[in-house]
Design a protein around this motif. Structure first.
Motif, PDB file in Angstrom:
ATOM      1  N   ASN A  50       0.842  -1.190   0.000  1.00 31.73           N
ATOM      2  CA  ASN A  50       0.000   0.000   0.000  1.00 31.73           C
ATOM      3  C   ASN A  50       0.884   1.250   0.000  1.00 31.73           C
ATOM      4  O   ASN A  50       1.550   1.543   0.981  1.00 31.73           O
ATOM      5  CB  ASN A  50      -0.914  -0.018   1.221  1.00 31.73           C
ATOM      6  CG  ASN A  50      -1.861   1.153   1.277  1.00 31.73           C
ATOM      7  OD1 ASN A  50      -1.809   2.048   0.435  1.00 31.73           O
ATOM      8  ND2 ASN A  50      -2.712   1.170   2.272  1.00 31.73           N
ATOM      9  N   TYR A  55      -7.111   2.420   3.394  1.00 36.15           N
ATOM     10  CA  TYR A  55      -7.884   1.824   2.305  1.00 36.15           C
ATOM     11  C   TYR A  55      -7.291   2.128   0.933  1.00 36.15           C
ATOM     12  O   TYR A  55      -7.995   2.154  -0.068  1.00 36.15           O
ATOM     13  CB  TYR A  55      -9.345   2.282   2.365  1.00 36.15           C
ATOM     14  CG  TYR A  55      -9.961   2.053   3.708  1.00 36.15           C
ATOM     15  CD1 TYR A  55     -10.180   0.766   4.173  1.00 36.15           C
ATOM     16  CD2 TYR A  55     -10.291   3.125   4.525  1.00 36.15           C
ATOM     17  CE1 TYR A  55     -10.728   0.553   5.430  1.00 36.15           C
ATOM     18  CE2 TYR A  55     -10.846   2.908   5.779  1.00 36.15           C
ATOM     19  CZ  TYR A  55     -11.054   1.619   6.221  1.00 36.15           C
ATOM     20  OH  TYR A  55     -11.598   1.422   7.449  1.00 36.15           O
ATOM     21  N   GLY A  56      -6.000   2.370   0.870  1.00 32.54           N
ATOM     22  CA  GLY A  56      -5.326   2.597  -0.399  1.00 32.54           C
ATOM     23  C   GLY A  56      -5.608   3.947  -1.031  1.00 32.54           C
ATOM     24  O   GLY A  56      -5.294   4.174  -2.196  1.00 32.54           O
ATOM     25  N   GLN A  59      -2.791   7.122  -3.385  1.00 34.55           N
ATOM     26  CA  GLN A  59      -1.595   6.351  -3.722  1.00 34.55           C
ATOM     27  C   GLN A  59      -0.457   7.286  -4.146  1.00 34.55           C
ATOM     28  O   GLN A  59      -0.673   8.227  -4.913  1.00 34.55           O
ATOM     29  CB  GLN A  59      -1.895   5.363  -4.855  1.00 34.55           C
ATOM     30  CG  GLN A  59      -2.799   4.226  -4.436  1.00 34.55           C
ATOM     31  CD  GLN A  59      -2.127   3.269  -3.475  1.00 34.55           C
ATOM     32  OE1 GLN A  59      -0.988   2.878  -3.658  1.00 34.55           O
ATOM     33  NE2 GLN A  59      -2.839   2.897  -2.429  1.00 34.55           N
ATOM     34  N   ASP A 118       0.624  -4.889   3.697  1.00 34.69           N
ATOM     35  CA  ASP A 118      -0.673  -5.373   4.164  1.00 34.69           C
ATOM     36  C   ASP A 118      -0.794  -6.837   3.760  1.00 34.69           C
ATOM     37  O   ASP A 118      -0.313  -7.233   2.691  1.00 34.69           O
ATOM     38  CB  ASP A 118      -1.812  -4.564   3.545  1.00 34.69           C
ATOM     39  CG  ASP A 118      -1.867  -3.136   4.057  1.00 34.69           C
ATOM     40  OD1 ASP A 118      -1.442  -2.892   5.202  1.00 34.69           O
ATOM     41  OD2 ASP A 118      -2.345  -2.260   3.311  1.00 34.69           O
ATOM     42  N   TYR A 130     -11.006  -4.918   2.522  1.00 28.62           N
ATOM     43  CA  TYR A 130      -9.680  -4.439   2.167  1.00 28.62           C
ATOM     44  C   TYR A 130      -8.621  -5.320   2.828  1.00 28.62           C
ATOM     45  O   TYR A 130      -8.820  -5.841   3.914  1.00 28.62           O
ATOM     46  CB  TYR A 130      -9.479  -3.000   2.640  1.00 28.62           C
ATOM     47  CG  TYR A 130     -10.413  -2.025   1.993  1.00 28.62           C
ATOM     48  CD1 TYR A 130     -10.113  -1.493   0.750  1.00 28.62           C
ATOM     49  CD2 TYR A 130     -11.591  -1.627   2.609  1.00 28.62           C
ATOM     50  CE1 TYR A 130     -10.976  -0.590   0.144  1.00 28.62           C
ATOM     51  CE2 TYR A 130     -12.452  -0.734   2.014  1.00 28.62           C
ATOM     52  CZ  TYR A 130     -12.135  -0.220   0.774  1.00 28.62           C
ATOM     53  OH  TYR A 130     -12.979   0.668   0.175  1.00 28.62           O
ATOM     54  N   ASP A 136      -3.072  -1.547  11.057  1.00 24.99           N
ATOM     55  CA  ASP A 136      -4.353  -0.990  10.612  1.00 24.99           C
ATOM     56  C   ASP A 136      -5.476  -1.362  11.570  1.00 24.99           C
ATOM     57  O   ASP A 136      -6.319  -0.525  11.916  1.00 24.99           O
ATOM     58  CB  ASP A 136      -4.695  -1.508   9.213  1.00 24.99           C
ATOM     59  CG  ASP A 136      -3.678  -1.106   8.158  1.00 24.99           C
ATOM     60  OD1 ASP A 136      -3.011  -0.071   8.329  1.00 24.99           O
ATOM     61  OD2 ASP A 136      -3.549  -1.848   7.163  1.00 24.99           O
TER      62      ASP A 136
END
Length: 161
Positions: A50, A55-56, A59, A118, A130, A136
């Motif tokens: 990631n 939640y990405g 980016q 992740d 996710y 996280d």
């Protein structure tokens, strides 16, 4: 146990669990070689790098973006650490400790690998969550604790005389 000590313990336990799991899966078990690894009908371990935030989102494909996220994490860690040191109760301090441990764990990944590792994927049938890591999860539980402290725990205390 005083609130700050409880928060510090949550921070250290979160950071150790997060980094130990990542180091084991990357360098001992070699998850990239065995990817994906099914742990049952609802849990798979898989490798996702990631380069964004939660939640990405957002980016970052450049070195500037990588180090900007490290800087934001560092500033946030200092601010949350000050808040934890001033916490009046254990729930608040532990919640902040969970968030801090998770933020530091993910920042270490960003510095070491250029992205956050992740690996936990929860799914059932067509539903898929996710991919995340221990850091996280700790951050999510820490935020839940903050919300509980703000809206529920304070209402359960008797009013001051």
């Amino acid at each position: 146990m005083k609130p700050f000590a409880a928060g510090l313990l949550a921070l250290v336990l979160t950071l150790v669990a997060d980094q130990a799991s990542k180091l084991y899966l990357l360098f001992v078990y070699d998850l990239p070689l065995h990817d994906p690894l099914s742990l049952g009908p609802f849990v798979t371990l898989t490798v996702v790098w990631n380069r964004g935030i939660s939640y990405g989102l957002f980016q970052q494909g450049t070195e500037f973006g990588r180090w900007a996220l490290v800087a934001v994490a560092t500033i946030s860690t200092v601010a949350l650490g000050i808040w934890m040191a001033r916490a009046a109760n254990r729930l608040l301090a532990v919640s902040l400790g969970l968030i801090l441990g998770g933020a530091i764990g993910n920042a270490i990944d960003r510095v070491a690998y250029g992205a956050v590792f992740d690996f936990v994927h929860l799914h059932a049938g067509e539903w898929s969550w996710y991919v995340f890591n221990i850091a996280d999860a700790a951050i999510v539980f820490g935020v839940i604790g903050l919300i509980w402290d703000a809206f529920v725990a304070n209402r359960q205390q008797p009013p001051a005389a």
